[in-house]
Write a protein that holds these residues in place. Structure first.
Motif, PDB file in Angstrom:
ATOM      1  N   LEU A 203      -7.815   2.182   3.851  1.00  0.00           N
ATOM      2  CA  LEU A 203      -8.616   3.392   4.009  1.00  0.00           C
ATOM      3  C   LEU A 203      -7.759   4.572   4.449  1.00  0.00           C
ATOM      4  N   LEU A 204      -6.891   4.363   5.440  1.00  0.00           N
ATOM      5  CA  LEU A 204      -6.015   5.442   5.908  1.00  0.00           C
ATOM      6  C   LEU A 204      -5.071   5.909   4.802  1.00  0.00           C
TER       7      LEU A 204
ATOM      8  N   VAL B   6      -0.068  12.502  12.071  1.00  0.00           N
ATOM      9  CA  VAL B   6      -1.237  11.796  12.614  1.00  0.00           C
ATOM     10  C   VAL B   6      -1.523  10.529  11.802  1.00  0.00           C
ATOM     11  N   ILE B   7      -1.425  10.616  10.488  1.00  0.00           N
ATOM     12  CA  ILE B   7      -1.660   9.444   9.640  1.00  0.00           C
ATOM     13  C   ILE B   7      -0.625   8.364   9.918  1.00  0.00           C
ATOM     14  N   THR B   8       0.630   8.748  10.081  1.00  0.00           N
ATOM     15  CA  THR B   8       1.680   7.778  10.373  1.00  0.00           C
ATOM     16  C   THR B   8       1.406   7.057  11.691  1.00  0.00           C
ATOM     17  N   VAL B   9       1.007   7.797  12.708  1.00  0.00           N
ATOM     18  CA  VAL B   9       0.677   7.186  14.000  1.00  0.00           C
ATOM     19  C   VAL B   9      -0.543   6.270  13.858  1.00  0.00           C
ATOM     20  N   ALA B  10      -1.543   6.718  13.108  1.00  0.00           N
ATOM     21  CA  ALA B  10      -2.754   5.911  12.920  1.00  0.00           C
ATOM     22  C   ALA B  10      -2.438   4.608  12.193  1.00  0.00           C
ATOM     23  N   LEU B  11      -1.540   4.663  11.212  1.00  0.00           N
ATOM     24  CA  LEU B  11      -1.143   3.430  10.514  1.00  0.00           C
ATOM     25  C   LEU B  11      -0.471   2.457  11.481  1.00  0.00           C
ATOM     26  N   GLY B  12       0.408   2.972  12.324  1.00  0.00           N
ATOM     27  CA  GLY B  12       1.078   2.119  13.304  1.00  0.00           C
ATOM     28  C   GLY B  12       0.104   1.529  14.312  1.00  0.00           C
ATOM     29  N   SER B  13      -0.821   2.329  14.760  1.00  0.00           N
ATOM     30  CA  SER B  13      -1.822   1.853  15.709  1.00  0.00           C
ATOM     31  C   SER B  13      -2.714   0.784  15.078  1.00  0.00           C
ATOM     32  N   THR B  14      -3.097   1.014  13.845  1.00  0.00           N
ATOM     33  CA  THR B  14      -3.938   0.033  13.140  1.00  0.00           C
ATOM     34  C   THR B  14      -3.196  -1.278  12.945  1.00  0.00           C
ATOM     35  N   LEU B  15      -1.931  -1.191  12.552  1.00  0.00           N
ATOM     36  CA  LEU B  15      -1.136  -2.403  12.373  1.00  0.00           C
ATOM     37  C   LEU B  15      -1.013  -3.163  13.688  1.00  0.00           C
ATOM     38  N   ALA B  16      -0.787  -2.460  14.787  1.00  0.00           N
ATOM     39  CA  ALA B  16      -0.688  -3.117  16.095  1.00  0.00           C
ATOM     40  C   ALA B  16      -2.005  -3.798  16.480  1.00  0.00           C
ATOM     41  N   THR B  17      -3.114  -3.147  16.175  1.00  0.00           N
ATOM     42  CA  THR B  17      -4.418  -3.730  16.486  1.00  0.00           C
ATOM     43  C   THR B  17      -4.646  -4.997  15.673  1.00  0.00           C
ATOM     44  N   VAL B  18      -4.287  -4.955  14.391  1.00  0.00           N
ATOM     45  CA  VAL B  18      -4.436  -6.142  13.530  1.00  0.00           C
ATOM     46  C   VAL B  18      -3.608  -7.296  14.082  1.00  0.00           C
ATOM     47  N   LEU B  19      -2.399  -6.992  14.550  1.00  0.00           N
ATOM     48  CA  LEU B  19      -1.512  -8.037  15.053  1.00  0.00           C
ATOM     49  C   LEU B  19      -1.986  -8.629  16.373  1.00  0.00           C
TER      50      LEU B  19
ATOM     51  N   ALA C  66      -8.927  -9.207   6.983  1.00  0.00           N
ATOM     52  CA  ALA C  66      -9.627  -8.391   5.983  1.00  0.00           C
ATOM     53  C   ALA C  66     -10.017  -7.032   6.564  1.00  0.00           C
ATOM     54  N   GLU C  67     -10.510  -7.013   7.796  1.00  0.00           N
ATOM     55  CA  GLU C  67     -10.875  -5.744   8.435  1.00  0.00           C
ATOM     56  C   GLU C  67      -9.646  -4.857   8.627  1.00  0.00           C
TER      57      GLU C  67
ATOM     58  N   LEU D 164       0.825  -1.209   0.000  1.00  0.00           N
ATOM     59  CA  LEU D 164       0.000   0.000   0.000  1.00  0.00           C
ATOM     60  C   LEU D 164       0.863   1.265   0.000  1.00  0.00           C
ATOM     61  N   LEU D 165       1.899   1.258   0.810  1.00  0.00           N
ATOM     62  CA  LEU D 165       2.778   2.423   0.881  1.00  0.00           C
ATOM     63  C   LEU D 165       3.567   2.608  -0.410  1.00  0.00           C
ATOM     64  N   ARG D 166       3.962   1.519  -1.018  1.00  0.00           N
ATOM     65  CA  ARG D 166       4.699   1.601  -2.282  1.00  0.00           C
ATOM     66  C   ARG D 166       3.807   2.158  -3.390  1.00  0.00           C
ATOM     67  N   VAL D 167       2.573   1.701  -3.443  1.00  0.00           N
ATOM     68  CA  VAL D 167       1.631   2.164  -4.461  1.00  0.00           C
ATOM     69  C   VAL D 167       1.249   3.625  -4.237  1.00  0.00           C
ATOM     70  N   SER D 168       1.078   4.010  -2.975  1.00  0.00           N
ATOM     71  CA  SER D 168       0.606   5.362  -2.684  1.00  0.00           C
ATOM     72  C   SER D 168       1.701   6.421  -2.797  1.00  0.00           C
ATOM     73  N   GLY D 169       2.954   6.037  -2.755  1.00  0.00           N
ATOM     74  CA  GLY D 169       4.044   6.990  -2.948  1.00  0.00           C
ATOM     75  C   GLY D 169       4.669   7.461  -1.651  1.00  0.00           C
ATOM     76  N   LYS D 170       5.756   8.204  -1.800  1.00  0.00           N
ATOM     77  CA  LYS D 170       6.555   8.664  -0.662  1.00  0.00           C
ATOM     78  C   LYS D 170       5.799   9.619   0.245  1.00  0.00           C
TER      79      LYS D 170
END
Length: 169
Positions: free
Chosen positions: A73-74, A44-57, A65-66, A26-32
């Motif tokens: 989405l982020l 804020v987006i960077t923190v939200a991505l990290g938080s979401t990844l931690a929740t998934v794990l 899938a969720e 996703l990050l590669r497709v969306s760009g730098k």
């Protein structure tokens, strides 16, 4: 307790690999720009991505899938805001701040108050950039990402002209 079940450990391992690979794609497709630190919104987006990844794990109530949908989405929202702000001055002003001049031949106390920055923080920024004190510094600017830039020679735009936030002598 060391762990509950082997299943939980294997789930984290499988979810971690899948979510990590998906996030990299996703990050590669969306760009730098997605993980840039150009402004507070990016942070804020960077923190939200990290938080979401931690929740998934770690949360067994969140499916892969969720979690992938939340990450996508982020990233999509960040891409959309960056796209819109690069094409619309109104959107850009909504999500970004302007740099603020805080020091030029003395402290600009009005600007410092507005930005909630202390003189000690400006002195610290000067020392961090290799200057013993502010006498060696032409200007200090609070950038849009919250960092303090220490300028050793005043840019042409700052030489001689009063700037917003200057306190009358």
């Amino acid at each position: 307790m060391l762990f509950d079940t082997w299943y939980d450990l294997l789930r984290i391992l499988a979810m971690g690999v899948a979510a990590y690979v998906a996030l990299l794609l996703l990050l590669r497709v969306s760009g730098k720009r997605t993980l840039s630190k150009l402004n507070a919104f990016d942070f804020v987006i960077t923190v939200a991505l990290g938080s979401t990844l931690a929740t998934v794990l770690l949360s067994s109530t969140v499916s892969l899938a969720e979690g992938l949908l939340a990450l996508a989405l982020l990233v999509a929202l960040q891409w959309g805001v960056a796209f819109a702000s690069s094409r619309s001055r109104r959107v850009e002003r909504l999500v970004k701040t302007e740099p603020a001049l805080l020091y030029r031949q003395g402290f600009l106390t009005g600007a410092m108050r507005r930005e909630r920055v202390t003189a000690d923080e400006l002195r610290q920024a000067a020392r961090a950039s290799g200057h013993a004190d502010l006498e060696e510094v032409a200007a200090v600017v609070l950038e849009t990402d919250g960092t303090l830039s220490v300028l050793t020679s005043a840019p042409a735009s700052l030489q001689g002209a009063p700037q917003p936030g200057d306190d009358p002598a």
